[in-house]
Design an enzyme around this catalytic site. Structure first.
Site, PDB file in Angstrom:
ATOM      1  N   GLU A   1       2.656  -5.414   8.617  1.00 55.49           N
ATOM      2  CA  GLU A   1       1.918  -4.191   8.952  1.00 55.49           C
ATOM      3  C   GLU A   1       2.154  -3.705  10.373  1.00 55.49           C
ATOM      4  O   GLU A   1       2.247  -2.489  10.608  1.00 55.49           O
ATOM      5  CB  GLU A   1       0.414  -4.394   8.692  1.00 55.49           C
ATOM      6  CG  GLU A   1      -0.016  -4.147   7.260  1.00 55.49           C
ATOM      7  CD  GLU A   1       0.322  -5.306   6.313  1.00 55.49           C
ATOM      8  OE1 GLU A   1       0.997  -6.259   6.735  1.00 55.49           O
ATOM      9  OE2 GLU A   1      -0.095  -5.256   5.138  1.00 55.49           O
TER      10      GLU A   1
ATOM     11  N   LEU B   1       0.828  -1.208   0.000  1.00 62.69           N
ATOM     12  CA  LEU B   1       0.000   0.000   0.000  1.00 62.69           C
ATOM     13  C   LEU B   1       0.862   1.259   0.000  1.00 62.69           C
ATOM     14  O   LEU B   1       1.925   1.289   0.605  1.00 62.69           O
ATOM     15  CB  LEU B   1      -0.919   0.004   1.227  1.00 62.69           C
ATOM     16  CG  LEU B   1      -1.830  -1.212   1.374  1.00 62.69           C
ATOM     17  CD1 LEU B   1      -2.832  -0.992   2.501  1.00 62.69           C
ATOM     18  CD2 LEU B   1      -2.562  -1.539   0.076  1.00 62.69           C
TER      19      LEU B   1
END
Lengths: 292, 292, 292
Positions: free
Chosen positions: C168, C98
């Site tokens: 993450e 991302l």
């Protein structure tokens, strides 16, 4: 009873008992002093070591379960603690699991109270906001194995006499579905099918190969390894780690929460059978005679 | 048809056909005599050996399926039996799986009856109260593999020509979801994704590594190993073992039971397509010509 | 934006954009020309090679995601293509995941659009009718790892500097549940619990052992191996392979589809927090200074 039920409700509604609340505890105060669950001064900042001290075999009596949960709640509410190592103070045994005396010759109300305490202990451990590392320094059958499986990481002493597994069928018992769910999450469906039906207890090498534990180390390094693993886990910010843990484990915990009352009723019905009561009595008699 | 439907209903409602009921069976009686499924005198007390004898390849014809289920029901209702070894009487093949002739050139009612019989066989094997050990002494593709996967333990002959897997896509077919569920429960999600899409048939060493079988032994020791494994399983009291097995497998079986009629309709729709019928005809013609 | 939403709706209702529709695209046409996603002339009949070309690190910007999805849709609708190899044109990196700039300093409408594009990309890849093989020729953290995990097969370059995983938590972020579902489907529940909480990035040997990739090969053989694996997959008739793939993956995709709007809202709420915005700003500032 009332106190235990009250605690359960508090836990359900998201409110947690603070240190003070636990200390207050009215006429039950003495009962909750940590006789059976010892918290050691931490050598690693932010980490507590909980030692199970319910001799001779750390069986999960109602009092032990209550003390253990209160102890975890205190640590969760004390912001100086971020991780806990669970280990045993009784030589050669991590925990023998459920205490059969709590299931034998008592009334349904007692069975209900006991089973709810077992459930609440599991929910507390499985969903703990703390990092929990099991330093398994002894045999861990049945409920003892469940506690270890519900931690975030497992270090087992490399001693072939230390066996680990959900051996309930060997005692004539059926594991509740959430014991099964916890095992399936750890070692997968097929291995669980076989292990649960046969009540298998695995020596360290097999436990490691199955994925039932994460590491096997020499017996005198179990606790130090657990503390060094802890350092790795504490490197992650608490908040995102907790949210991530909850996301992964929530469905399994919700499975019990949704069927909690039915699970208690099921336990009472099963344990109240004459045949089960009789075989528990025989088993306990044999245990008593061995000691003398 | 009526008889099969009646049996299905009886099974659903929890009532099971006893030996007598099966023998009674009216004008269908002869049909249910064990021509294709032979029960051998047991060498181990409490254990029967079922030998598939539907030459040349033990394909799962409607008659075979019916005999097999009746045979299992008889053994389940005969309290002298606690475990069953499943093996083949046809050299080199455990079972070739579904019989394509049952799916080709027949009418929808036949397809419905056939598919229900396949479903009922799987439910009977997967949830059997008996301990079922597969002694896989030959190739076991497709439905033959499914039967093995649905047992409690699998022993495979160490012969590289014996392959095992759900190879339906190679035949232009899609496995039903409960074949998939059974495979996922055994070897996990990722391995199943690949194996099912590619229709992989695994030689013994790979089948063992994947966890598709529990043991690979020399060909002449398959049955003796199965019997010795059985002894370990029979050491567990039947009642708790059965409850434990049911707890683990119930959700997977319920998945089919809940969608059983839709699964039948789905099968009829798929198999009735011109393209599928045509490719099955070509396939069967080729098989016939090979034989001559 | 309107176009993206329209596409999402079309996808939901089962209608797919053909090549022409994508080319039509009104005033947005230029935007969808393949600048960041290059389709190479195929050396193997029926197979396209998609190269990610969004330097320096193939981060998943909104524009990249839109081009990638349109590109996959074109290939799906072009009957000459049956399989696609996904690989990178940027040395040393498959995709960095991302793009944090899409999550920082923008308004809620932008976050919603971006997150929907991430969701739609995953649904498109995970349920693609094409055979997708990842030729992972570089590091693949976070969203880059997700893309690889959603393919049908993964070939990773044997370079210890190439690491793979959902890291993450190291960035202070929580993976959405469908990232978790995809990982659990690939490496199992227990390994995912640990990998996700610790944000672990695995070198090739460990990624292979965990089952995160299917093969590790010398760096210069990644693409050729991917193409040769593709041949095996294309040997299966498309129709049955697609139905089989859908059967296995549908439940996981439906899990997101059912909670898609809540997942978007959840992302907006999380990312809009002052604390998260501040830490993203610091992170991006540091990145910028490194470059100068």
């Amino acid at each position: 009873m009332a106190l235990a039920a009250g605690r359960a409700m508090l836990m359900r509604s998201g409110v947690r008992l603070g240190t003070q609340a636990a200390a207050r505890g009215g006429n039950g105060a003495r009962r909750f002093m940590n006789h059976r669950v010892v918290v050691e001064p931490n050598t690693v900042p932010g980490v507590a070591v909980i030692k199970f001290k319910n001799p001779p075999v750390n069986s999960l009596t109602l009092e032990f379960l209550t003390e253990f949960v209160i102890c975890l709640e205190k640590l969760e509410n004390d912001k100086t603690f971020r991780g806990v190592v669970l280990t045993s103070d009784c030589p050669g045994i991590f925990s023998a699991g459920l205490d059969l005396r709590e299931m034998c010759g008592k009334n349904p109300a007692h069975y209900a109270e006991y089973w709810r305490a077992v459930q609440e202990m599991w929910l507390k451990v499985y969903l703990s906001n703390l990092v929990l590392v099991a330093a398994i320094n002894g045999t861990s059958p049945a409920g003892g194995c469940l506690i270890a499986l519900s931690c975030d990481y497992r270090v087992l002493a490399d001693n072939p006499r230390y066996r680990m597994g959900l051996n309930e069928t060997l005692l004539g018992l059926v594991v509740p579905f959430w014991f099964k769910d916890t095992l399936v999450n750890t070692i997968g469906h097929r291995a669980s099918e076989r292990a649960l039906q046969l009540g298998l207890l695995f020596p360290p090498a097999e436990a490691l190969q199955l994925g039932m534990v994460d590491q096997v180390v020499p017996e005198d390094q179990v606790q130090s390894t657990a503390l060094s693993v802890m350092t790795q886990w504490l490197a992650i910010p608490d908040h995102v780690r907790q949210l991530t843990k909850n996301m992964i484990r929530k469905a399994t915990a919700d499975h019990l929460i949704k069927h909690q009352e039915a699970d208690i009723q099921n336990f009472i019905n099963f344990i109240s059978r004459d045949s089960i009561q009789k075989s528990l009595q025989v088993y306990l008699e044999n245990l008593k005679q061995k000691k003398h």
